[in-house]
Motif scaffolding. Sequence first.
Motif, short mmCIF file in Angstrom:
data_model
loop_
_atom_site.label_atom_id
_atom_site.label_comp_id
_atom_site.label_asym_id
_atom_site.label_seq_id
_atom_site.Cartn_x
_atom_site.Cartn_y
_atom_site.Cartn_z
N LEU B 59 0.83 -1.20 0.00
CA LEU B 59 0.00 0.00 0.00
C LEU B 59 0.87 1.26 0.00
N GLY B 60 0.53 2.20 -0.86
CA GLY B 60 1.19 3.50 -0.80
C GLY B 60 2.48 3.63 -1.57
N VAL B 61 2.90 2.57 -2.28
CA VAL B 61 4.16 2.67 -3.02
C VAL B 61 4.00 3.45 -4.33
N GLY B 62 2.75 3.69 -4.72
CA GLY B 62 2.52 4.47 -5.93
C GLY B 62 2.00 3.66 -7.10
N LYS B 63 1.33 2.57 -6.83
CA LYS B 63 0.78 1.74 -7.92
C LYS B 63 -0.23 2.54 -8.76
N SER B 64 -1.17 3.18 -8.08
CA SER B 64 -2.19 3.94 -8.83
C SER B 64 -1.55 5.09 -9.60
N SER B 65 -0.56 5.72 -8.98
CA SER B 65 0.12 6.83 -9.66
C SER B 65 0.84 6.32 -10.91
N ARG B 103 -6.05 9.01 -8.22
CA ARG B 103 -4.76 9.32 -8.87
C ARG B 103 -4.89 9.45 -10.40
N GLU B 149 -4.41 -3.28 -11.07
CA GLU B 149 -3.73 -2.94 -9.81
C GLU B 149 -4.32 -3.76 -8.67
N ASN B 196 9.74 2.74 -7.39
CA ASN B 196 9.08 4.03 -7.61
C ASN B 196 9.56 5.03 -6.55
N LYS B 197 9.19 6.27 -6.72
CA LYS B 197 9.60 7.37 -5.83
C LYS B 197 11.12 7.51 -5.83
N ASP B 199 12.67 9.83 -6.73
CA ASP B 199 13.04 11.19 -6.33
C ASP B 199 13.46 11.22 -4.86
N LEU B 200 13.17 10.14 -4.13
CA LEU B 200 13.57 10.06 -2.72
C LEU B 200 14.96 9.41 -2.63
N THR B 232 6.79 9.10 -10.41
CA THR B 232 5.60 9.68 -11.05
C THR B 232 5.55 11.18 -10.79
N1 LIG Z 1 7.76 11.25 -3.69
C1 LIG Z 1 6.95 10.52 -4.47
N2 LIG Z 1 5.70 10.25 -4.07
C2 LIG Z 1 4.90 9.52 -4.89
C3 LIG Z 1 5.35 9.04 -6.14
N3 LIG Z 1 4.35 8.32 -6.72
C4 LIG Z 1 3.31 8.35 -5.85
N4 LIG Z 1 3.62 9.07 -4.75
C5 LIG Z 1 2.77 9.35 -3.59
O1 LIG Z 1 2.57 8.15 -2.84
C6 LIG Z 1 1.27 8.12 -2.27
C7 LIG Z 1 0.55 6.83 -2.61
O2 LIG Z 1 0.34 6.79 -4.01
P1 LIG Z 1 -0.67 5.76 -4.70
O3 LIG Z 1 -0.45 5.85 -6.16
O4 LIG Z 1 -2.07 5.99 -4.21
O5 LIG Z 1 -0.14 4.37 -4.11
P2 LIG Z 1 -0.81 2.90 -4.13
O6 LIG Z 1 -1.45 2.70 -2.80
O7 LIG Z 1 0.34 1.96 -4.31
O8 LIG Z 1 -1.76 2.85 -5.26
C8 LIG Z 1 0.57 9.37 -2.77
O9 LIG Z 1 0.62 10.35 -1.78
C9 LIG Z 1 1.37 9.79 -3.99
O10 LIG Z 1 1.32 11.16 -4.23
C10 LIG Z 1 6.69 9.36 -6.55
O11 LIG Z 1 7.16 9.01 -7.63
N5 LIG Z 1 7.43 10.10 -5.67
#
Ligand SMILES: Nc1nc2c(ncn2[C@@H]2O[C@H](COP(=O)(O)OP(=O)(O)O)[C@@H](O)[C@H]2O)c(=O)[nH]1
Lengths: 138, 325
Positions: B59-65, B103, B149, B196-197, B199-200, B232
Amino acid sequence: MARESRRPPIRVLIAKPGLDGHDRGAKIVARALRDAGMEVIYAGLRQTPEEIVESALEEDVDLIGLSILSGAHMVLFPRVLNLLRSRKAARIPLFAGGIIPDEDARKLRKLGVKAIFGPGASLEEIVRTARSIARPRT
Amino acid sequence: MRRRPPVPAAARAILARDRLALARLITKVENRDHGVAPVLQALYPHTGRAAVIGLTGPLGVGKSSLVNSLLQLLRKAGKRVGVIGVDPSSPFSGGSVLGDRIRIDRDPADTGIFFRSMASRGHPGGLAAATREVVRLLDAFGMEVVLLETAGTGQVDVEIGAVASTNVVVLVPHLGDEVQSLKAGLFEIADVFCVNKCDLPGADGAARYLAELVGLTPRSDAWRPRVVQASTVLGTGIDELWAAVEAHEAYLRTSGSFEKGNRTRLEAEVLELYRERILAGAVAQVEGSPELRRLLDEVEARRLDPRAAADSLYERNHARRRPRS
Ligand SMILES: Nc1nc2c(ncn2[C@@H]2O[C@H](COP(=O)(O)OP(=O)(O)O)[C@@H](O)[C@H]2O)c(=O)[nH]1
Ligand SMILES: [Mg+2]
């Protein structure tokens, strides 16, 4: 699975049209509806009427709930209702939450908004109403 | 040869790309409405064309993004894309908040996209029982790519391997070194790793570490999973991610692995449906019966334990009779 004998869950779209940027109220309502057994498609902030209606159609929802604080309700709600009509989806009921003056609320009800909740409405009341106005499955 | 039954109107509507009909049919499939069986049968010959790409990860890794980024890329390339976002149902209320749509950034008038949220409805493994059939509906509808997803409730939903042909496991930099403690089976199903992310801080290290692990983990085929970095937020790495997915899809076609994997997936599906059917029938057969009531009396009085009661029900109702000699 045990749930199979139950009726399918009500699907509801919760969105927040308009430009103001906070959705706490909408999220609280979304969670309350989930806890009442509904599937809540949460579309999030700054949704245009076109986006709301497209989401409602794709997700085949039984109900749409819109939260609005920006004062643009007299433009946004009629637009959503019109779009639903033009897409032959006027059967999907619409409810509203937010700060809406009584006079406007009356007008909106006349236009077809099924229920309107002010900031003082209880979650129980919202859940009960949502359940009773949701489009019955055919 | 059997004569072909007439094509049901709902199936014709799907083939004619009627979006409303698609939305309604998905609901019926989700609700396990048995009336849709002839429609699914009629549509089946029109499926098998879409590339089904799974995205899984915590959860929260950015799958939807990432789904959103891929959606933009694919639409620019003129591909028609279906998206399914699965979220967990609450085990308490049966309800769910489906948030993957938040997203997605798209033109609502773009008919080259169909996005559907699904609740898992008690099905384990990050998918819903009906997900496979919904994928197939999007395929029959003419979507060239289906992005799927998973719920991401556990860590990595390995069941995705039974549905998608290419599986992307999404992680973030700080999860890199936890990867070994993630669910077994992760390396079996991951065709592409996406850090993903990026940028971190820590993304390079995580990607290097993953690449090492990939090198050490044997697979049943000759594909060497790729590791890509993406953000993303910055919009970087999305092309590379898609290139890696395409490379795997190409590998599947040229190596013959696609047919093999496909047959395995089909077998799993047939068996699962068979199990579902048998279960429902077998339970309905004894539910509310006088026999069950009698057994319950015994269990309640603590003369019979629940397992013995279940065994007794099974023996009397479902155990295969020995052929008489
Ligand atoms: N720093 C950073 N944050 C990201 C990136 N992609 C997604 N996020 C953030 O991560 C959080 C979870 O994203 P989401 O796509 O909903 O994740 P999911 O739960 O895996 O579907 C959100 O607050 C996004 O804005 C990225 O490439 N870099
Ligand atoms: Mg998501």
